[in-house]
Design a protein around this motif. Structure first.
Motif, PDB file in Angstrom:
ATOM      1  N   PRO A  35     -13.309   0.652  -9.050  1.00  0.00           N
ATOM      2  CA  PRO A  35     -12.849  -0.747  -9.111  1.00  0.00           C
ATOM      3  C   PRO A  35     -13.677  -1.662  -8.223  1.00  0.00           C
ATOM      4  O   PRO A  35     -14.216  -1.240  -7.192  1.00  0.00           O
ATOM      5  N   ALA A  36     -13.753  -2.930  -8.644  1.00  0.00           N
ATOM      6  CA  ALA A  36     -14.380  -3.944  -7.795  1.00  0.00           C
ATOM      7  C   ALA A  36     -13.435  -4.385  -6.699  1.00  0.00           C
ATOM      8  O   ALA A  36     -13.862  -4.896  -5.656  1.00  0.00           O
ATOM      9  N   GLY A  37     -12.129  -4.225  -6.910  1.00  0.00           N
ATOM     10  CA  GLY A  37     -11.132  -4.598  -5.929  1.00  0.00           C
ATOM     11  C   GLY A  37      -9.765  -4.129  -6.382  1.00  0.00           C
ATOM     12  O   GLY A  37      -9.548  -3.860  -7.573  1.00  0.00           O
ATOM     13  N   VAL A  38      -8.838  -4.024  -5.437  1.00  0.00           N
ATOM     14  CA  VAL A  38      -7.478  -3.565  -5.728  1.00  0.00           C
ATOM     15  C   VAL A  38      -6.486  -4.491  -5.026  1.00  0.00           C
ATOM     16  O   VAL A  38      -6.657  -4.805  -3.840  1.00  0.00           O
ATOM     17  N   VAL A  39      -5.477  -4.916  -5.775  1.00  0.00           N
ATOM     18  CA  VAL A  39      -4.358  -5.654  -5.198  1.00  0.00           C
ATOM     19  C   VAL A  39      -3.118  -4.803  -5.409  1.00  0.00           C
ATOM     20  O   VAL A  39      -2.774  -4.469  -6.548  1.00  0.00           O
ATOM     21  N   VAL A  40      -2.460  -4.422  -4.324  1.00  0.00           N
ATOM     22  CA  VAL A  40      -1.278  -3.572  -4.389  1.00  0.00           C
ATOM     23  C   VAL A  40      -0.044  -4.469  -4.337  1.00  0.00           C
ATOM     24  O   VAL A  40       0.285  -5.023  -3.282  1.00  0.00           O
ATOM     25  N   VAL A  41       0.594  -4.623  -5.488  1.00  0.00           N
ATOM     26  CA  VAL A  41       1.771  -5.490  -5.588  1.00  0.00           C
ATOM     27  C   VAL A  41       2.999  -4.619  -5.333  1.00  0.00           C
ATOM     28  O   VAL A  41       3.618  -4.083  -6.251  1.00  0.00           O
ATOM     29  N   VAL A  42       3.314  -4.458  -4.061  1.00  0.00           N
ATOM     30  CA  VAL A  42       4.392  -3.568  -3.647  1.00  0.00           C
ATOM     31  C   VAL A  42       5.717  -4.094  -4.184  1.00  0.00           C
ATOM     32  O   VAL A  42       6.058  -5.265  -4.007  1.00  0.00           O
ATOM     33  N   GLY A  43       6.463  -3.219  -4.837  1.00  0.00           N
ATOM     34  CA  GLY A  43       7.746  -3.620  -5.405  1.00  0.00           C
ATOM     35  C   GLY A  43       8.890  -3.436  -4.426  1.00  0.00           C
ATOM     36  O   GLY A  43       8.693  -3.152  -3.233  1.00  0.00           O
ATOM     37  N   VAL A  44      10.105  -3.577  -4.939  1.00  0.00           N
ATOM     38  CA  VAL A  44      11.301  -3.466  -4.099  1.00  0.00           C
ATOM     39  C   VAL A  44      11.986  -2.117  -4.266  1.00  0.00           C
ATOM     40  O   VAL A  44      13.015  -1.860  -3.646  1.00  0.00           O
ATOM     41  N   THR A  45      11.390  -1.233  -5.094  1.00  0.00           N
ATOM     42  CA  THR A  45      12.045   0.027  -5.415  1.00  0.00           C
ATOM     43  C   THR A  45      12.288   0.885  -4.184  1.00  0.00           C
ATOM     44  O   THR A  45      13.296   1.597  -4.102  1.00  0.00           O
ATOM     45  N   ASP A  46      11.369   0.845  -3.215  1.00  0.00           N
ATOM     46  CA  ASP A  46      11.524   1.659  -2.004  1.00  0.00           C
ATOM     47  C   ASP A  46      12.829   1.352  -1.284  1.00  0.00           C
ATOM     48  O   ASP A  46      13.408   2.226  -0.629  1.00  0.00           O
ATOM     49  N   VAL A  47      13.302   0.121  -1.397  1.00  0.00           N
ATOM     50  CA  VAL A  47      14.554  -0.286  -0.760  1.00  0.00           C
ATOM     51  C   VAL A  47      15.699  -0.251  -1.760  1.00  0.00           C
ATOM     52  O   VAL A  47      16.798   0.241  -1.479  1.00  0.00           O
ATOM     53  N   TRP A  48      15.442  -0.767  -2.949  1.00  0.00           N
ATOM     54  CA  TRP A  48      16.474  -0.894  -3.978  1.00  0.00           C
ATOM     55  C   TRP A  48      17.082   0.462  -4.331  1.00  0.00           C
ATOM     56  O   TRP A  48      18.277   0.569  -4.598  1.00  0.00           O
ATOM     57  N   TYR A  49      16.259   1.518  -4.299  1.00  0.00           N
ATOM     58  CA  TYR A  49      16.745   2.839  -4.685  1.00  0.00           C
ATOM     59  C   TYR A  49      17.609   3.488  -3.610  1.00  0.00           C
ATOM     60  O   TYR A  49      18.032   4.636  -3.766  1.00  0.00           O
ATOM     61  N   ALA A  50      17.886   2.758  -2.535  1.00  0.00           N
ATOM     62  CA  ALA A  50      18.848   3.270  -1.558  1.00  0.00           C
ATOM     63  C   ALA A  50      20.200   3.484  -2.210  1.00  0.00           C
ATOM     64  O   ALA A  50      20.969   4.373  -1.813  1.00  0.00           O
TER      65      ALA A  50
END
Length: 321
Positions: free
Chosen positions: A76-91
């Motif tokens: 890739p020329a670049g990466v944007v990591v669009v972190v979601g809310v699943t890490d918290v929501w799946y509590a």
């Protein structure tokens, strides 16, 4: 290559790595579709591709695994990591990501990109619920995760797109009725049109897309009207005067033009009158549409219309001299 690399200076494929929000972002109106339109308009001479690498339900550890398995092998020329809310929501399912594991996975993402000289940006998670007056159920966890993203970006040398701050600032400004959803999301999580515009704008700014490349850009608002037969020439002239007056009254409007169709192609489909309102930017347009003067104009013309058609696009500003 670092996150300071200026977007658009070289050709290549940029990956947006994320969860369900990114998976759907290439659809019409989604933040990725909007970014693609911006790139095509701003960099017409470059071969720049934006690819959605989104998968529903992915938490940060899964994003890390897919980065190494699916994204980095594609150079890739670049990466944007669009972190979601699943890490918290799946509590709610007993599957929340422990904060130490969350932070470590983010660091792995940045280091993996840095080792391959790939610029990377990290986005903070957005919202689960839009309420401002009282806390939403997952605010504490999202704030903790957003802080972790900011810390990793700072210590590891990644770019930062603080979407949580942008969403919360916008909701503080607009959510005077303390609604749970509907302003920036359809359901408290997944962005609606306004939310997609906010994400697109934040990423575009963070990547340093040169919106003045090749000249200043302006937003054209194209309106086509087909009037009912009862509307006569004198009333049309009065309506035009009122429409033109809006450009003088409402801030952010740069120009107004109008005219009657004279095309020889026969493709008008009954539309006879065209109007072009030029805005400084999307914020100016978004303030114009609900403005009381514009709403009064809409109330006047709506009963007199057989049909209306509206499209907006970014164009070059008129050059002087």
């Amino acid at each position: 290559m670092t996150s300071e690399t200026k977007f658009g200076t070289t050709d290549g494929t940029w990956f947006l790595l994320g969860d369900a929000v990114t998976q759907a972002a290439g659809r019409r109106g989604g933040y990725l579709a909007r970014l693609r339109d911006a790139v095509a308009s701003i960099y017409p001479d470059r071969r720049l591709e934006l690819v959605a690498a989104g998968r529903a339900g992915d938490r940060v550890p899964e994003l890390r695994d897919r980065l190494f398995a699916e994204v980095l092998p594609r150079d890739p020329a670049g990466v944007v990591v669009v972190v979601g809310v699943t890490d918290v929501w799946y509590a709610s399912r007993g599957q929340a990501t422990p904060i130490d594991e969350y932070r470590a996975a983010l660091a792995d993402i940045v280091r993996g990109c840095r080792e391959r000289r790939v610029p990377v940006w990290l986005c903070t998670p957005m919202v689960v619920g839009e309420r401002i007056g009282v806390a939403n159920s997952f605010d504490e966890g999202l704030d903790r995760c957003a802080d972790a993203v900011r810390q990793v970006a700072a210590t590891e040398g990644a770019g930062l797109v603080d979407l949580r701050r942008r969403f919360r600032d916008e909701l503080t400004r607009t959510n005077d009725r303390d609604r749970a959803h509907g302003l920036l999301t359809v359901d408290g999580v997944h962005p609606n049109d306004a939310g997609s515009r906010l994400i697109e704008s934040a990423i575009r700014e963070a990547l340093g897309m040169d919106v003045t490349r090749g000249g200043e850009r302006v937003l054209r608002h194209i309106v086509l009207f087909r009037w009912v037969p009862q509307v006569d020439a004198s009333e049309l002239a009065s309506i035009e005067r009122q429409f033109r007056q809006l450009a003088r009254e409402i801030p952010g409007v740069l120009g107004f033009e109008c005219g009657t169709d004279n095309s020889p192609e026969g493709l008008q489909q009954g539309f006879t009158h065209a109007y072009v309102v030029t805005f400084r930017d999307e914020a100016a347009r978004d303030a114009y549409l609900p403005h009381p003067a514009h709403q009064a104009f809409v109330d006047r013309v709506k009963p007199r219309l057989a049909q209306a058609l509206v499209v907006d696009f970014w164009g070059d500003a008129d050059r002087k001299g």
